[in-house]
Design a protein around this motif. Sequence first.
Motif, PDB file in Angstrom:
ATOM      1  N   MET A 275     -28.530  36.103  52.568  1.00  0.00           N
ATOM      2  CA  MET A 275     -28.254  37.172  53.151  1.00  0.00           C
ATOM      3  C   MET A 275     -28.582  37.437  54.389  1.00  0.00           C
ATOM      4  N   LYS A 276     -27.311  37.500  55.869  1.00  0.00           N
ATOM      5  CA  LYS A 276     -28.283  37.884  56.798  1.00  0.00           C
ATOM      6  C   LYS A 276     -27.566  39.103  57.183  1.00  0.00           C
ATOM      7  N   ILE A 277     -28.658  39.384  58.427  1.00  0.00           N
ATOM      8  CA  ILE A 277     -28.868  40.884  59.029  1.00  0.00           C
ATOM      9  C   ILE A 277     -28.534  41.012  60.802  1.00  0.00           C
TER      10      ILE A 277
ATOM     11  N   ASP B 141     -19.535  34.892  64.620  1.00  0.00           N
ATOM     12  CA  ASP B 141     -20.559  33.587  64.617  1.00  0.00           C
ATOM     13  C   ASP B 141     -22.142  33.194  64.089  1.00  0.00           C
ATOM     14  N   GLU B 142     -22.347  34.448  63.943  1.00  0.00           N
ATOM     15  CA  GLU B 142     -23.755  34.172  63.275  1.00  0.00           C
ATOM     16  C   GLU B 142     -23.816  33.969  61.859  1.00  0.00           C
ATOM     17  N   GLY B 143     -22.439  34.074  61.460  1.00  0.00           N
ATOM     18  CA  GLY B 143     -22.567  34.535  59.361  1.00  0.00           C
ATOM     19  C   GLY B 143     -23.369  35.327  59.255  1.00  0.00           C
ATOM     20  N   ILE B 144     -22.997  36.783  59.697  1.00  0.00           N
ATOM     21  CA  ILE B 144     -23.577  38.597  59.555  1.00  0.00           C
ATOM     22  C   ILE B 144     -23.450  38.757  58.138  1.00  0.00           C
ATOM     23  N   ASP B 145     -23.795  39.308  57.415  1.00  0.00           N
ATOM     24  CA  ASP B 145     -23.528  40.181  56.197  1.00  0.00           C
ATOM     25  C   ASP B 145     -23.893  41.668  56.243  1.00  0.00           C
TER      26      ASP B 145
ATOM     27  N   LYS C 273     -16.522  54.232  64.002  1.00  0.00           N
ATOM     28  CA  LYS C 273     -15.608  53.716  64.095  1.00  0.00           C
ATOM     29  C   LYS C 273     -14.612  52.469  63.831  1.00  0.00           C
ATOM     30  N   ALA C 274     -15.189  51.963  64.327  1.00  0.00           N
ATOM     31  CA  ALA C 274     -14.320  50.637  63.751  1.00  0.00           C
ATOM     32  C   ALA C 274     -15.018  49.672  62.460  1.00  0.00           C
ATOM     33  N   LYS C 275     -15.717  50.847  61.013  1.00  0.00           N
ATOM     34  CA  LYS C 275     -16.373  50.498  60.200  1.00  0.00           C
ATOM     35  C   LYS C 275     -15.076  49.996  59.194  1.00  0.00           C
ATOM     36  N   THR C 276     -14.095  49.868  58.857  1.00  0.00           N
ATOM     37  CA  THR C 276     -12.676  49.554  58.625  1.00  0.00           C
ATOM     38  C   THR C 276     -12.468  47.937  59.023  1.00  0.00           C
ATOM     39  N   LEU C 277     -12.481  48.111  60.156  1.00  0.00           N
ATOM     40  CA  LEU C 277     -12.577  46.312  61.058  1.00  0.00           C
ATOM     41  C   LEU C 277     -13.600  45.989  60.272  1.00  0.00           C
ATOM     42  N   PHE C 278     -15.124  45.701  59.754  1.00  0.00           N
ATOM     43  CA  PHE C 278     -16.315  45.638  59.985  1.00  0.00           C
ATOM     44  C   PHE C 278     -15.915  45.087  58.356  1.00  0.00           C
TER      45      PHE C 278
ATOM     46  N   GLN D 242     -21.391  44.556  56.383  1.00  0.00           N
ATOM     47  CA  GLN D 242     -21.363  45.713  55.557  1.00  0.00           C
ATOM     48  C   GLN D 242     -22.118  46.493  56.513  1.00  0.00           C
ATOM     49  N   ILE D 243     -22.111  48.236  57.488  1.00  0.00           N
ATOM     50  CA  ILE D 243     -22.817  49.029  58.657  1.00  0.00           C
ATOM     51  C   ILE D 243     -23.548  49.640  58.497  1.00  0.00           C
ATOM     52  N   LEU D 244     -25.267  49.256  58.142  1.00  0.00           N
ATOM     53  CA  LEU D 244     -25.765  50.606  58.093  1.00  0.00           C
ATOM     54  C   LEU D 244     -25.534  51.650  58.784  1.00  0.00           C
ATOM     55  N   LEU D 245     -25.393  52.548  58.541  1.00  0.00           N
ATOM     56  CA  LEU D 245     -24.232  53.480  59.292  1.00  0.00           C
ATOM     57  C   LEU D 245     -23.424  54.557  58.296  1.00  0.00           C
ATOM     58  N   PRO D 246     -24.186  55.919  58.462  1.00  0.00           N
ATOM     59  CA  PRO D 246     -23.342  57.242  57.891  1.00  0.00           C
ATOM     60  C   PRO D 246     -21.982  56.443  57.949  1.00  0.00           C
ATOM     61  N   ASN D 247     -20.792  57.238  57.535  1.00  0.00           N
ATOM     62  CA  ASN D 247     -19.747  57.561  57.167  1.00  0.00           C
ATOM     63  C   ASN D 247     -19.172  58.303  58.855  1.00  0.00           C
ATOM     64  N   ARG D 248     -18.611  57.831  58.793  1.00  0.00           N
ATOM     65  CA  ARG D 248     -17.837  58.430  60.280  1.00  0.00           C
ATOM     66  C   ARG D 248     -18.227  59.999  60.341  1.00  0.00           C
TER      67      ARG D 248
END
Length: 163
Positions: free
Chosen positions: A1-3, A64-68, A83-88, A94-100
């Motif tokens: 996996m890539k971060i 581009d980088e194949g990030i997970d 705000k863009a969490k759903t798009l990601f 996966q975004i390491l942030l709390p829910n909006r």
Amino acid sequence: MKILITGGKSATALKLVKAFDAYQAVLADYGEVPSFISKAYSLISLGAKNEDTLAHTLLNKCLDEGIDLLLPIHHFEIEAVAKAKTLFNEFNIQILLPNREELDHYFNIENICKSDDWAIFKDGEIVFTSNNDAISNDTNQKNLNGAFYLIKDDKTKFKLVTI
């Protein structure tokens, strides 16, 4: 996996890399960055900073980088990426942030806190802590995601790690 961890030229980003030794880490920052690849991480540029297109820029770079997994730490990225969490998520990033709706509890742009003790949560589980005594392993933070400073006063508070 890539971060991908933003703020790649900062000491904070370098500190966070050690929590992801099981991942292929990519540090990224805006503007020019030195061309550098180490055993622990690579460093890439996100191009010129444009606050109107932050989420779009990060999504494109992740694809581009194949990030997970994405860990944004620049204070100016937090709101846009949350705000863009759903798009990601649609691209399985996966975004390491709390829910909006919980973000204000952990992040205040006018009052950015710092601490020597920090922890990283992924889906409510502690992935890493800089000080095992600073937080109990039975801490239940539901589905909390992100890197947090542990602020001790009468009880432990979590504040997003930002630069």
